[in-house]
Design a protein around this motif. Structure first.
Motif, PDB file in Angstrom:
ATOM      1  N   GLU A 117      -6.221   4.662   4.278  1.00  0.00           N
ATOM      2  CA  GLU A 117      -5.394   3.619   4.876  1.00  0.00           C
ATOM      3  C   GLU A 117      -6.021   3.104   6.170  1.00  0.00           C
ATOM      4  O   GLU A 117      -6.032   1.899   6.436  1.00  0.00           O
ATOM      5  N   ILE A 177      -5.021   0.542  -1.260  1.00  0.00           N
ATOM      6  CA  ILE A 177      -4.093   0.881  -0.177  1.00  0.00           C
ATOM      7  C   ILE A 177      -4.360  -0.070   0.989  1.00  0.00           C
ATOM      8  O   ILE A 177      -5.500  -0.271   1.380  1.00  0.00           O
ATOM      9  N   GLY A 215       0.811  -1.198   0.000  1.00  0.00           N
ATOM     10  CA  GLY A 215       0.000   0.000   0.000  1.00  0.00           C
ATOM     11  C   GLY A 215       0.846   1.249   0.000  1.00  0.00           C
ATOM     12  O   GLY A 215       0.361   2.345   0.152  1.00  0.00           O
ATOM     13  N   TYR A 271      -3.370  -0.982   5.094  1.00  0.00           N
ATOM     14  CA  TYR A 271      -2.845  -0.349   6.296  1.00  0.00           C
ATOM     15  C   TYR A 271      -1.436  -0.868   6.541  1.00  0.00           C
ATOM     16  O   TYR A 271      -1.174  -2.071   6.438  1.00  0.00           O
ATOM     17  N   ARG A 272      -0.508   0.025   6.859  1.00  0.00           N
ATOM     18  CA  ARG A 272       0.879  -0.352   7.116  1.00  0.00           C
ATOM     19  C   ARG A 272       1.176  -0.187   8.611  1.00  0.00           C
ATOM     20  O   ARG A 272       1.125   0.916   9.133  1.00  0.00           O
TER      21      ARG A 272
END
Length: 183
Positions: free
Chosen positions: A135, A114, A9, A116-117
């Motif tokens: 996100e 995208i 993402g 979520y990181r």
């Protein structure tokens, strides 16, 4: 779009199993010259730093990007003159505006899914306000059972490692939950 970009993402290619990771841009590869920051000949370096932050962190808030570049030059404050100078290098950068600010994107990234990181290290931890709603909404879609919790915003805040849920963070998480459910 590559599988790598879908999984992360963002520009970060590292992941922890199935979890994409967020890492701050490493600007130590540049040789910052604070005394030349406003020189026309130094613009190429500033532009390269902007691109490095976008590649690693986008979507990223414009003030966070400016702060990263200022800190790389050894400045503890990101004043109006510094922000204005960096803004000159953002004229062609894709952006979106949310209640929390303006987010900058890599070219074409707004059209990509995208994810979520999660933060890779404690130094890479982001505040809820520094994460684009799209996100955060991805985090909600990835964890639909948490929406059924007694306090969904609190459940998501704990999942991302917040020790305290402030009113602005709660409002942003509630907006992300609403956005995720509307799609």
């Amino acid at each position: 779009m590559t599988m790598d970009s879908l999984e992360t993402g963002g520009g970060n290619s590292q992941s922890d199993g199935d979890r994409p990771l967020f890492r701050r841009a490493d600007l130590s590869v540049f040789q910052p010259k604070p005394d030349r920051f406003y020189d026309v000949a130094y613009s190429q370096t500033v532009r390269a730093m902007v691109q490095a932050v976008l590649e690693a962190e986008a979507p990223v808030r414009d003030d966070v990007l400016a702060q990263r570049i200022a800190r790389a030059h050894g400045w503890q404050r990101t004043g109006a003159a510094i922000r204005s100078h960096i803004e000159r290098h953002l004229k062609t950068v894709e952006s979106s505006t949310e209640e929390g600010g303006r987010f900058l994107w890599r070219d074409g990234q707004q059209n990509e899914p995208i994810a979520y990181r999660h933060h890779a290290t404690e130094d890479d931890r982001r505040s809820v306000g520094d994460i684009a709603l799209v996100e955060l909404a991805a985090l909600v879609r990835e964890n639909p059972k948490l929406v059924e919790a007694e306090d969904p915003a609190l459940a998501f805040s704990r999942m991302i490692g917040l020790s305290r849920l402030t009113a602005p963070s709660r409002a942003r998480l509630d907006a992300a939950i609403e956005q995720a459910q509307s799609r």
